[in-house]
Design a protein around this motif. Sequence first.
Motif, mmCIF file in Angstrom:
data_model
loop_
_atom_site.group_PDB
_atom_site.id
_atom_site.type_symbol
_atom_site.label_atom_id
_atom_site.label_comp_id
_atom_site.label_asym_id
_atom_site.label_seq_id
_atom_site.Cartn_x
_atom_site.Cartn_y
_atom_site.Cartn_z
ATOM 1 N N UNK A 110 0.841 -1.196 0.000
ATOM 2 C CA UNK A 110 0.000 0.000 0.000
ATOM 3 C C UNK A 110 0.877 1.247 0.000
ATOM 4 N N UNK A 111 0.551 2.185 -0.859
ATOM 5 C CA UNK A 111 1.285 3.436 -0.945
ATOM 6 C C UNK A 111 0.682 4.448 0.024
ATOM 7 N N UNK A 112 1.513 5.293 0.585
ATOM 8 C CA UNK A 112 1.038 6.271 1.560
ATOM 9 C C UNK A 112 0.502 7.520 0.840
ATOM 10 N N UNK A 113 1.302 8.561 0.768
ATOM 11 C CA UNK A 113 0.879 9.816 0.158
ATOM 12 C C UNK A 113 1.265 9.849 -1.316
ATOM 13 N N UNK A 114 0.261 9.948 -2.169
ATOM 14 C CA UNK A 114 0.494 9.962 -3.610
ATOM 15 C C UNK A 114 0.071 11.307 -4.199
ATOM 16 N N UNK A 115 0.837 11.785 -5.151
ATOM 17 C CA UNK A 115 0.494 12.986 -5.911
ATOM 18 C C UNK A 115 0.314 12.601 -7.367
ATOM 19 N N UNK A 116 -0.804 12.998 -7.944
ATOM 20 C CA UNK A 116 -1.036 12.809 -9.374
ATOM 21 C C UNK A 116 -0.972 14.190 -10.009
ATOM 22 N N UNK A 117 -0.022 14.370 -10.909
ATOM 23 C CA UNK A 117 0.248 15.692 -11.467
ATOM 24 C C UNK A 117 -0.234 15.756 -12.913
ATOM 25 N N UNK A 118 -1.303 16.526 -13.132
ATOM 26 C CA UNK A 118 -1.746 16.802 -14.495
ATOM 27 C C UNK A 118 -0.871 17.883 -15.099
ATOM 28 N N UNK A 119 -1.168 18.260 -16.314
ATOM 29 C CA UNK A 119 -0.331 19.229 -17.018
ATOM 30 C C UNK A 119 -1.027 20.562 -17.250
ATOM 31 N N UNK A 120 -2.087 20.827 -16.490
ATOM 32 C CA UNK A 120 -2.879 22.025 -16.705
ATOM 33 C C UNK A 120 -2.116 23.319 -16.501
ATOM 34 N N UNK A 121 -2.519 24.348 -17.262
ATOM 35 C CA UNK A 121 -1.896 25.656 -17.159
ATOM 36 C C UNK A 121 -2.043 26.287 -15.787
ATOM 37 N N UNK A 122 -2.953 25.775 -14.972
ATOM 38 C CA UNK A 122 -3.150 26.277 -13.610
ATOM 39 C C UNK A 122 -1.894 26.089 -12.764
ATOM 40 N N UNK A 123 -0.998 25.184 -13.189
ATOM 41 C CA UNK A 123 0.237 24.944 -12.443
ATOM 42 C C UNK A 123 1.257 26.065 -12.637
#
Length: 345
Positions: free
Chosen positions: A128-141
Amino acid sequence: MKGSALNSNGILRMISKFPRNKLPMGAALGIAVLYWLYIFTLYRIPSDKEIVNEVLRQGNVWKKNLTAALMFRKQLEECCDPKNLFAVTKQNTPLGSTLWYDGEFFHSLSVNNDTYSLFIKETPLQQALKKCAVVGNGGILKNSGCGKHIDKADFIMRCNLPPLSKEYIQDVGTKTQLVTANPSIIEKRFRNLLWSRKAFAESVKIYGSSYIYMPAFSMKPGTDPSIRAFHTLSDINANQTVLFANPEFLWNVGKFWKARGIHAKRLSTGLFLVSLALGLCEDVTLYGFWPFSVDLNEQSISHHYYDNVLPYSGFHAMPEEFLQLWLLHKSGTLRMHVGPCPDEV
């Protein structure tokens, strides 16, 4: 909504007054169309401004709902079994078995010795993974300052070989554990790896010892470029490991979200990754998932944080996907960052 429901009930009563064997075909068709319009015109994607206002109303207050998160993970496990099926392995796809393409009806591939040798032995993400980040490519970044926040996650997933060069680090971070690579990128950016493989091998070094996750068995034209990408990295003993997405997993995830109101020819890569994360991780945070033309200040933004190339029209249903993800955010199932990240980490 209540009035519309009454109208649809009235249509049903109208239909019931006609004996089935006496209802004229034209009338039946007309009534069916009216019923369809009453039921399905209620669904409307809000405008960009309406979305912005809704997000602003929510504010920065967010609290994880462990019960909701566990319930959603259970639903994903029951429908899609992410832990065991997200990648094609020697264990779940033995020699001699058949892989059915999830993006093309009636097309399949028989697993022979050559194909079988490409598969990883077993699913690599068993724990089991703990803290995961899924990073999209939106211009909001862009100018979000979210890079350090993203890099604090234990497992980071990115979409479609995005640039992580120096000018973007402050906003998107540097670390990667899994990154997708659609065959179309291999075709367009690297000329199908038919002339030179060096550019591709060099470009993925920025992702460190990550998994390169490829939908090799979704559409037939994508199989050969994906296999060439595998051999390119294998031949030079690269740090990256190519994983082929299991078409059974992709097909089941597509059905899962379709049942929840997403109408599209195909889900976006980002939503596939979010589904994977929700099935594998205890905490899921999303960055860069914002398919709208304005930010929270109603200022125009680019489609991606690195360019303004728009997707093919009608292929994905990005606003619908966002609304579903926003509901999960509001319920405490996952967390979405859709604006600047705070300075403190």
